[in-house]
Design a protein around this motif. Structure first.
Motif, short mmCIF file in Angstrom:
data_model
loop_
_atom_site.label_atom_id
_atom_site.label_comp_id
_atom_site.label_asym_id
_atom_site.label_seq_id
_atom_site.Cartn_x
_atom_site.Cartn_y
_atom_site.Cartn_z
N VAL A 47 48.20 62.12 -52.22
CA VAL A 47 48.72 63.12 -53.32
C VAL A 47 47.46 62.93 -54.82
N ALA A 48 46.57 62.04 -54.93
CA ALA A 48 45.42 61.92 -55.83
C ALA A 48 44.95 60.79 -55.18
N GLN A 49 43.82 61.10 -55.82
CA GLN A 49 42.63 59.24 -55.95
C GLN A 49 41.15 60.18 -56.39
N GLY A 64 47.62 70.48 -60.88
CA GLY A 64 47.87 71.11 -62.67
C GLY A 64 49.04 71.09 -62.92
N ARG A 65 49.43 69.83 -62.18
CA ARG A 65 50.90 69.50 -63.12
C ARG A 65 50.83 68.19 -62.80
N PHE A 66 50.03 66.98 -62.24
CA PHE A 66 49.94 65.43 -61.69
C PHE A 66 48.62 64.93 -61.90
N THR A 67 47.77 64.56 -63.13
CA THR A 67 46.65 63.59 -63.54
C THR A 67 46.17 62.34 -63.04
N ASN A 82 53.45 65.48 -64.41
CA ASN A 82 54.19 66.77 -65.78
C ASN A 82 54.90 67.69 -64.53
N MET A 83 55.64 68.24 -65.06
CA MET A 83 56.41 69.41 -64.11
C MET A 83 57.43 69.02 -63.09
N LEU A 84 57.81 67.42 -63.09
CA LEU A 84 58.44 67.54 -61.84
C LEU A 84 59.34 68.23 -61.09
#
Length: 114
Positions: A47-49, A64-67, A82-84
């Protein structure tokens, strides 16, 4: 290294959740921390790293939605979602890389309802 994930739950589409992952044990020299997820019947995906130097990487579907962010002591990482969307429903896992070895935390369930 032990990783403890928290923050999952049930949320309506368009809502937000914040996941947290705390690292303990031999936490020095952790080079990378991140989040993966696995939906039913699907493979686990990144997802993210974030690296120790702060470089980030996201899967296209969450840009643009996850940080992702980490604390200054490099002992924890957060994922602000956000904006799940319903498609974000999955078990989310925290992972870190240290000394060429990969460590995983237990999963935390994120369920997004329509």
């Amino acid at each position: 290294v032990q990783l403890q994930a928290s923050g999952g739950g049930l949320v309506q589409a368009g809502g937000s959740l914040r996941l947290a992952c705390a690292a303990s044990g031999s936490i020095f020299d952790i080079s990378l921390m991140g989040w993966y997820r696995q939906a039913p019947g699907k493979q686990r995906e990144l997802v993210a790293q974030i690296t120790r130097l702060g470089s980030t990487n996201y899967v296209d579907s969450v840009k643009g939605r996850f940080t992702i962010s980490r604390d200054n002591a490099n002992t924890g990482v957060h994922l602000q979602m956000n904006m799940l969307q319903v498609e974000d429903t999955a078990v989310y896992y925290c992972r870190c890389l240290r000394g060429g070895m990969s460590y995983w935390g237990q999963g935390t369930q994120v369920t997004v309802s329509s």
